[in-house]
Design a protein around this motif. Structure first.
Motif, PDB file in Angstrom:
ATOM      1  N   GLU A 131      -5.793 -11.858  -8.722  1.00 60.00           N
ATOM      2  CA  GLU A 131      -4.794 -11.096  -7.979  1.00 60.00           C
ATOM      3  C   GLU A 131      -4.485  -9.742  -8.633  1.00 60.00           C
ATOM      4  N   ASP A 132      -4.311  -9.748  -9.957  1.00 63.55           N
ATOM      5  CA  ASP A 132      -4.000  -8.499 -10.647  1.00 63.55           C
ATOM      6  C   ASP A 132      -5.146  -7.498 -10.552  1.00 63.55           C
ATOM      7  N   ARG A 133      -6.362  -7.993 -10.616  1.00 64.85           N
ATOM      8  CA  ARG A 133      -7.523  -7.090 -10.519  1.00 64.85           C
ATOM      9  C   ARG A 133      -7.591  -6.461  -9.133  1.00 64.85           C
ATOM     10  N   LEU A 134      -7.277  -7.224  -8.106  1.00 63.70           N
ATOM     11  CA  LEU A 134      -7.252  -6.675  -6.751  1.00 63.70           C
ATOM     12  C   LEU A 134      -6.188  -5.583  -6.653  1.00 63.70           C
ATOM     13  N   ARG A 135      -5.003  -5.866  -7.128  1.00 63.83           N
ATOM     14  CA  ARG A 135      -3.916  -4.889  -7.071  1.00 63.83           C
ATOM     15  C   ARG A 135      -4.287  -3.613  -7.824  1.00 63.83           C
ATOM     16  N   THR A 136      -4.825  -3.750  -9.006  1.00 58.75           N
ATOM     17  CA  THR A 136      -5.221  -2.585  -9.806  1.00 58.75           C
ATOM     18  C   THR A 136      -6.274  -1.761  -9.085  1.00 58.75           C
ATOM     19  N   ALA A 137      -7.255  -2.419  -8.489  1.00 57.91           N
ATOM     20  CA  ALA A 137      -8.330  -1.712  -7.787  1.00 57.91           C
ATOM     21  C   ALA A 137      -7.778  -0.932  -6.597  1.00 57.91           C
ATOM     22  N   LEU A 138      -6.886  -1.539  -5.845  1.00 63.71           N
ATOM     23  CA  LEU A 138      -6.327  -0.861  -4.670  1.00 63.71           C
ATOM     24  C   LEU A 138      -5.394   0.276  -5.068  1.00 63.71           C
ATOM     25  N   GLU A 139      -4.623   0.082  -6.117  1.00 61.92           N
ATOM     26  CA  GLU A 139      -3.741   1.154  -6.580  1.00 61.92           C
ATOM     27  C   GLU A 139      -4.542   2.337  -7.110  1.00 61.92           C
ATOM     28  N   ALA A 140      -5.699   2.075  -7.707  1.00 62.75           N
ATOM     29  CA  ALA A 140      -6.558   3.151  -8.209  1.00 62.75           C
ATOM     30  C   ALA A 140      -7.148   3.986  -7.073  1.00 62.75           C
ATOM     31  N   MET A 141      -7.114   3.460  -5.857  1.00 60.74           N
ATOM     32  CA  MET A 141      -7.649   4.179  -4.700  1.00 60.74           C
ATOM     33  C   MET A 141      -6.649   5.168  -4.097  1.00 60.74           C
ATOM     34  N   ILE A 142      -5.380   5.074  -4.454  1.00 60.15           N
ATOM     35  CA  ILE A 142      -4.363   5.906  -3.818  1.00 60.15           C
ATOM     36  C   ILE A 142      -4.635   7.391  -4.033  1.00 60.15           C
ATOM     37  N   GLU A 143      -4.694   7.819  -5.271  1.00 56.05           N
ATOM     38  CA  GLU A 143      -4.824   9.248  -5.561  1.00 56.05           C
ATOM     39  C   GLU A 143      -6.118   9.857  -5.006  1.00 56.05           C
ATOM     40  N   PRO A 144      -7.291   9.258  -5.260  1.00 58.42           N
ATOM     41  CA  PRO A 144      -8.501   9.896  -4.719  1.00 58.42           C
ATOM     42  C   PRO A 144      -8.557   9.855  -3.192  1.00 58.42           C
ATOM     43  N   SER A 145      -8.004   8.825  -2.587  1.00 57.16           N
ATOM     44  CA  SER A 145      -8.011   8.760  -1.120  1.00 57.16           C
ATOM     45  C   SER A 145      -7.108   9.843  -0.538  1.00 57.16           C
ATOM     46  N   LEU A 146      -5.911   9.997  -1.096  1.00 61.15           N
ATOM     47  CA  LEU A 146      -4.991  11.019  -0.599  1.00 61.15           C
ATOM     48  C   LEU A 146      -5.541  12.432  -0.813  1.00 61.15           C
ATOM     49  N   ALA A 147      -6.442  12.600  -1.766  1.00 58.94           N
ATOM     50  CA  ALA A 147      -7.048  13.907  -2.024  1.00 58.94           C
ATOM     51  C   ALA A 147      -8.114  14.266  -0.982  1.00 58.94           C
ATOM     52  N   GLU A 148      -8.569  13.279  -0.216  1.00 59.78           N
ATOM     53  CA  GLU A 148      -9.565  13.545   0.823  1.00 59.78           C
ATOM     54  C   GLU A 148      -8.916  14.340   1.957  1.00 59.78           C
ATOM     55  N   SER A 149      -9.653  15.307   2.496  1.00 54.38           N
ATOM     56  CA  SER A 149      -9.077  16.190   3.512  1.00 54.38           C
ATOM     57  C   SER A 149      -8.628  15.450   4.773  1.00 54.38           C
ATOM     58  N   GLY A 150      -9.263  14.341   5.124  1.00 54.78           N
ATOM     59  CA  GLY A 150      -8.909  13.630   6.346  1.00 54.78           C
ATOM     60  C   GLY A 150      -7.906  12.519   6.176  1.00 54.78           C
ATOM     61  N   CYS A 151      -7.422  12.302   4.958  1.00 58.99           N
ATOM     62  CA  CYS A 151      -6.474  11.213   4.698  1.00 58.99           C
ATOM     63  C   CYS A 151      -5.046  11.705   4.848  1.00 58.99           C
ATOM     64  N   LEU A 152      -4.307  11.074   5.748  1.00 60.77           N
ATOM     65  CA  LEU A 152      -2.900  11.405   5.966  1.00 60.77           C
ATOM     66  C   LEU A 152      -1.971  10.502   5.162  1.00 60.77           C
ATOM     67  N   SER A 153      -2.381   9.252   4.957  1.00 62.96           N
ATOM     68  CA  SER A 153      -1.613   8.338   4.113  1.00 62.96           C
ATOM     69  C   SER A 153      -2.502   7.170   3.708  1.00 62.96           C
ATOM     70  N   TYR A 154      -2.172   6.591   2.557  1.00 60.18           N
ATOM     71  CA  TYR A 154      -2.917   5.448   2.018  1.00 60.18           C
ATOM     72  C   TYR A 154      -1.948   4.688   1.130  1.00 60.18           C
ATOM     73  N   GLN A 155      -1.582   3.477   1.536  1.00 63.56           N
ATOM     74  CA  GLN A 155      -0.607   2.732   0.759  1.00 63.56           C
ATOM     75  C   GLN A 155      -0.924   1.246   0.747  1.00 63.56           C
ATOM     76  N   PRO A 156      -1.164   0.682  -0.445  1.00 64.43           N
ATOM     77  CA  PRO A 156      -1.341  -0.767  -0.555  1.00 64.43           C
ATOM     78  C   PRO A 156       0.012  -1.474  -0.657  1.00 64.43           C
ATOM     79  N   PHE A 157       0.071  -2.655  -0.075  1.00 65.79           N
ATOM     80  CA  PHE A 157       1.270  -3.482  -0.108  1.00 65.79           C
ATOM     81  C   PHE A 157       0.898  -4.887  -0.569  1.00 65.79           C
ATOM     82  N   ALA A 158       1.763  -5.489  -1.369  1.00 70.90           N
ATOM     83  CA  ALA A 158       1.590  -6.877  -1.792  1.00 70.90           C
ATOM     84  C   ALA A 158       2.427  -7.772  -0.889  1.00 70.90           C
ATOM     85  N   ASP A 159       1.896  -8.940  -0.590  1.00 70.50           N
ATOM     86  CA  ASP A 159       2.643  -9.930   0.185  1.00 70.50           C
ATOM     87  C   ASP A 159       3.604 -10.639  -0.778  1.00 70.50           C
TER      88      ASP A 159
END
Length: 95
Positions: free
Chosen positions: A16-44
């Protein structure tokens, strides 16, 4: 046209922690993409193994470009190691 994406992911027990870390690491580079308006991971809060990523893109071409980025290819390799089942991706547009 704004493309809304909901990705549902479920980690194997103990990963579970590895999944969370991997998804959180995607926030900054995804938001830097010109076509990305928002990117947010949520935990249940009721199931530590389940996460949902809610994204907005300027359209399908932007999402396709995202799938071709080095950071997405990297997270895909990580997900192969930590997911208990295949990721489910819903693509939605305002009707």
């Amino acid at each position: 046209m704004t493309l809304h994406v909901i990705a549902r992911l479920r980690a194997e027990s103990g990963r579970e922690d590895r999944l969370r870390t991997a998804l959180e690491a995607m926030i900054e580079p995804s938001l830097a993409e010109s076509g990305c308006l928002s990117y947010q991971p949520f935990a249940d809060p009721n199931d530590a193994a389940t996460m949902v990523v809610i994204e907005q893109w300027t359209g399908p071409d932007a999402l396709d470009a995202h799938f071709a980025t080095p950071h997405f290819r990297h997270v895909s390799a990580v997900l192969e190691l930590v997911l208990a089942e295949p990721m489910v991706i819903d693509r939605l547009v305002a009707g």
